[in-house]
Design a protein around this motif. Structure first.
Motif, PDB file in Angstrom:
ATOM      1  N   GLY A   7      -8.854 -26.791 -25.932  1.00 33.39           N
ATOM      2  CA  GLY A   7      -8.053 -27.981 -25.655  1.00 33.39           C
ATOM      3  C   GLY A   7      -8.715 -29.130 -26.369  1.00 33.39           C
ATOM      4  O   GLY A   7      -9.486 -28.921 -27.314  1.00 33.39           O
ATOM      5  N   ARG A  32      -6.198 -27.818 -32.656  1.00 28.36           N
ATOM      6  CA  ARG A  32      -5.623 -27.875 -34.008  1.00 28.36           C
ATOM      7  C   ARG A  32      -6.039 -29.130 -34.767  1.00 28.36           C
ATOM      8  O   ARG A  32      -5.670 -29.302 -35.926  1.00 28.36           O
ATOM      9  N   ARG A  50      -4.424 -21.764 -31.187  1.00 31.11           N
ATOM     10  CA  ARG A  50      -4.850 -20.706 -30.259  1.00 31.11           C
ATOM     11  C   ARG A  50      -3.864 -19.544 -30.251  1.00 31.11           C
ATOM     12  O   ARG A  50      -4.202 -18.460 -29.759  1.00 31.11           O
ATOM     13  N   SER A  94      -5.127 -23.737 -14.049  1.00 33.42           N
ATOM     14  CA  SER A  94      -3.834 -23.279 -13.570  1.00 33.42           C
ATOM     15  C   SER A  94      -3.196 -24.440 -12.807  1.00 33.42           C
ATOM     16  O   SER A  94      -3.457 -25.617 -13.131  1.00 33.42           O
ATOM     17  N   SER A  95      -2.402 -24.147 -11.819  1.00 33.21           N
ATOM     18  CA  SER A  95      -1.686 -25.212 -11.117  1.00 33.21           C
ATOM     19  C   SER A  95      -1.260 -24.709  -9.746  1.00 33.21           C
ATOM     20  O   SER A  95      -1.025 -23.498  -9.562  1.00 33.21           O
ATOM     21  N   TYR A 127       7.223 -22.707 -15.599  1.00 34.34           N
ATOM     22  CA  TYR A 127       5.831 -23.167 -15.671  1.00 34.34           C
ATOM     23  C   TYR A 127       4.919 -22.445 -14.669  1.00 34.34           C
ATOM     24  O   TYR A 127       3.876 -21.898 -15.045  1.00 34.34           O
ATOM     25  N   LYS A 131       2.031 -19.667 -15.430  1.00 35.66           N
ATOM     26  CA  LYS A 131       0.611 -19.920 -15.116  1.00 35.66           C
ATOM     27  C   LYS A 131       0.045 -18.754 -14.295  1.00 35.66           C
ATOM     28  O   LYS A 131      -1.094 -18.318 -14.515  1.00 35.66           O
ATOM     29  N   ILE A 154      -2.610 -34.160 -11.148  1.00 38.46           N
ATOM     30  CA  ILE A 154      -3.837 -34.698 -11.749  1.00 38.46           C
ATOM     31  C   ILE A 154      -3.536 -36.136 -12.178  1.00 38.46           C
ATOM     32  O   ILE A 154      -2.489 -36.404 -12.789  1.00 38.46           O
TER      33      ILE A 154
HETATM   34  N1  NAP Z   1      -0.710 -33.215 -15.090  1.00 39.75           N
HETATM   35  C1  NAP Z   1      -0.772 -32.615 -13.910  1.00 39.75           C
HETATM   36  O1  NAP Z   1      -0.502 -33.211 -12.869  1.00 39.75           O
HETATM   37  C2  NAP Z   1      -1.214 -31.166 -13.835  1.00 39.75           C
HETATM   38  C3  NAP Z   1      -1.196 -30.535 -12.604  1.00 39.75           C
HETATM   39  C4  NAP Z   1      -1.677 -29.221 -12.521  1.00 39.75           C
HETATM   40  C5  NAP Z   1      -2.170 -28.586 -13.649  1.00 39.75           C
HETATM   41  N2  NAP Z   1      -2.138 -29.232 -14.847  1.00 39.75           N
HETATM   42  C6  NAP Z   1      -2.698 -28.556 -16.020  1.00 39.75           C
HETATM   43  O2  NAP Z   1      -3.712 -29.371 -16.568  1.00 39.75           O
HETATM   44  C7  NAP Z   1      -3.796 -29.166 -17.986  1.00 39.75           C
HETATM   45  C8  NAP Z   1      -3.578 -30.491 -18.682  1.00 39.75           C
HETATM   46  O3  NAP Z   1      -4.648 -30.750 -19.500  1.00 39.75           O
HETATM   47  P1  NAP Z   1      -4.538 -31.720 -20.780  1.00 39.75           P
HETATM   48  O4  NAP Z   1      -3.482 -32.733 -20.528  1.00 39.75           O
HETATM   49  O5  NAP Z   1      -5.881 -32.186 -21.164  1.00 39.75           O
HETATM   50  O6  NAP Z   1      -4.178 -30.620 -21.799  1.00 39.75           O
HETATM   51  P2  NAP Z   1      -2.896 -30.115 -22.560  1.00 39.75           P
HETATM   52  O7  NAP Z   1      -1.916 -31.168 -22.737  1.00 39.75           O
HETATM   53  O8  NAP Z   1      -2.349 -28.856 -22.105  1.00 39.75           O
HETATM   54  O9  NAP Z   1      -3.642 -29.720 -23.933  1.00 39.75           O
HETATM   55  C9  NAP Z   1      -3.803 -30.633 -24.885  1.00 39.75           C
HETATM   56  C10 NAP Z   1      -4.946 -30.238 -25.803  1.00 39.75           C
HETATM   57  O10 NAP Z   1      -4.856 -28.870 -26.212  1.00 39.75           O
HETATM   58  C11 NAP Z   1      -4.827 -28.766 -27.637  1.00 39.75           C
HETATM   59  N3  NAP Z   1      -3.828 -27.772 -27.997  1.00 39.75           N
HETATM   60  C12 NAP Z   1      -2.523 -27.753 -27.631  1.00 39.75           C
HETATM   61  N4  NAP Z   1      -1.906 -26.702 -28.175  1.00 39.75           N
HETATM   62  C13 NAP Z   1      -2.848 -26.034 -28.913  1.00 39.75           C
HETATM   63  C14 NAP Z   1      -2.802 -24.862 -29.712  1.00 39.75           C
HETATM   64  N5  NAP Z   1      -1.680 -24.167 -29.888  1.00 39.75           N
HETATM   65  N6  NAP Z   1      -3.937 -24.437 -30.291  1.00 39.75           N
HETATM   66  C15 NAP Z   1      -5.090 -25.149 -30.142  1.00 39.75           C
HETATM   67  N7  NAP Z   1      -5.178 -26.273 -29.409  1.00 39.75           N
HETATM   68  C16 NAP Z   1      -4.067 -26.710 -28.800  1.00 39.75           C
HETATM   69  C17 NAP Z   1      -4.411 -30.154 -28.101  1.00 39.75           C
HETATM   70  O11 NAP Z   1      -5.077 -30.516 -29.309  1.00 39.75           O
HETATM   71  P3  NAP Z   1      -4.337 -30.424 -30.728  1.00 39.75           P
HETATM   72  O12 NAP Z   1      -3.010 -31.090 -30.546  1.00 39.75           O
HETATM   73  O13 NAP Z   1      -5.281 -31.183 -31.599  1.00 39.75           O
HETATM   74  O14 NAP Z   1      -4.249 -28.983 -31.030  1.00 39.75           O
HETATM   75  C18 NAP Z   1      -4.878 -31.096 -27.001  1.00 39.75           C
HETATM   76  O15 NAP Z   1      -6.144 -31.624 -27.267  1.00 39.75           O
HETATM   77  C19 NAP Z   1      -2.689 -28.178 -18.325  1.00 39.75           C
HETATM   78  O16 NAP Z   1      -3.195 -26.870 -18.326  1.00 39.75           O
HETATM   79  C20 NAP Z   1      -1.716 -28.343 -17.156  1.00 39.75           C
HETATM   80  O17 NAP Z   1      -0.910 -27.230 -16.932  1.00 39.75           O
HETATM   81  C21 NAP Z   1      -1.675 -30.494 -14.974  1.00 39.75           C
END
Ligand code: NAP
Length: 322
Positions: A7, A32, A50, A94-95, A127, A131, A154
């Protein structure tokens, strides 16, 4: 600790990087190189997609991988297999959405959603079940060495969703604020910084299995913390659920943190049992700090929260009711 983040510096990933650097961990990012690529210039980064492009991970070893960007089991399976012999612990973000129903409070043992079509990769539609399937592929590749962090909402700095963020900014703008009654309703969310720090602690301690990771509060706590952080002296207008339903106010997104207690599918979504994570030392900063961090580093998002016009109309209708 040597940490690999699958990430990058978006939201939760950014908090993981900050927490790890603050602990003195050695951090490697795999992404990426598209999102906030200019941040953390001194942190090692490996670039690749990934999905099919993990070659840069070969021949390396880490103590822990934290996977914040896994949504599809086919793709998560690739990293789990690739890293099985080169990490000790795989922390999969996860979630709580993995659960099949929130009709009653869930524990980690509650039934999870199952994909109707196991080949689907439409994250917007499936979703939670996706997960859950991701958790299974990680367990399969690293039996007994995976931590599934079933996060609730979050929140905090850099939150791109605007849901919790609505409240601090709304209270900051003052006036009469529509709040779903009763003020003592339980709400749950977790500051990304608390979650990030805890994931590293749990991984280092050798924890494994699933953990519901979210924190307890009430709507009153949220409004009080927002008032304390902003110095705003809003007038809280407690509006009951019958009225909100009659005016078709949308729970969760249109009115963040409101889950209709009459909704048999969702009503216990913010009454998740978190005793397992608490026993494993998940702790929460004072809510006022979360509100301050949100005000400083998270912007309101269009579509999340009542618009000023809609709130005004609802308040007028509420005051005019017979
Ligand atoms: N928001 C909420 O309330 C909530 C609640 C429960 C769980 N969650 C979980 O929390 C996490 C959110 O974390 P986040 O916002 O930091 O992360 P995210 O949005 O899922 O990931 C973003 C990061 O992952 C990289 N990325 C995305 N696709 C990629 C690929 N195909 N290959 C390599 N790198 C990749 C991106 O960088 P690049 O673009 O540079 O590749 C970016 O830095 C998620 O898993 C979500 O399901 C969220």
């Amino acid at each position: 600790m040597r940490l690999l983040l699958l990430g990058g510096p978006k939201f939760l990933g950014r908090a993981v990087i900050d927490a790890a650097l603050a602990r003195g961990d050695e951090v490697t990012l795999f992404n990426r190189g598209e999102t906030n690529a200019d941040l953390y210039p001194d942190v090692e980064r490996l670039h690749g997609d990934r999905d099919g492009g993990l070659a840069r991970l070969r021949g390396r070893e880490w103590d822990v991988v934290v996977d914040t960007s896994g949504y599809v089991p086919r793709v998560v399976g690739q990293s789990a297999k690739a890293l099985a012999d080169s990490v000790r612990r795989y922390v999969f973000v996860s979630s709580i959405s993995v659960y099949a129903s929130f009709g009653a409070p869930v524990t980690e043992e509650s039934p999870r959603a199952v994909l109707e079509d196991p080949s689907t990769e439409v994250v917007e539609k499936s979703y939670g079940a996706l997960k859950a399937a991701c958790e299974d592929v990680v367990d399969h590749a690293l039996p007994g060495r995976a931590i599934h962090v079933r996060a609730g909402l979050i929140v905090g700095p850099h939150d791109p969703t605007g849901r919790f963020t609505y409240w601090p900014h709304r209270v900051a703008s003052g006036g009469d604020v529509l709040v779903p009654a009763p003020l003592d309703r339980p709400v749950q969310f977790v500051d990304a910084r608390d979650l990030a720090g805890w994931m590293l602690v749990a991984a280092e301690a050798g924890e494994s299995g699933a953990f519901n990771a979210t924190g307890p509060a009430t709507m009153r706590d949220v409004i009080s913390a927002c008032c304390a952080a902003t110095g705003s002296d809003v007038r809280v207008v407690e509006v009951d659920e019958t009225f909100l339903r009659a005016h078709e106010v949308g729970q969760w997104v249109e009115l963040p943190l409101w889950i209709d207690s009459g909704d048999t599918e969702w009503r216990a979504m913010m009454e998740v049992d978190t005793s397992r994570a608490h026993a494993a030392r998940l702790r929460f900063r004072p809510l006022v700090e979360t509100v301050r961090g949100t005000l400083e580093d998270a912007r309101p998002v269009e579509g999340a929260g009542l618009t000023p016009e809609r709130e005004q109309q609802l308040l007028e209708a509420w005051h005019a009711r017979g």
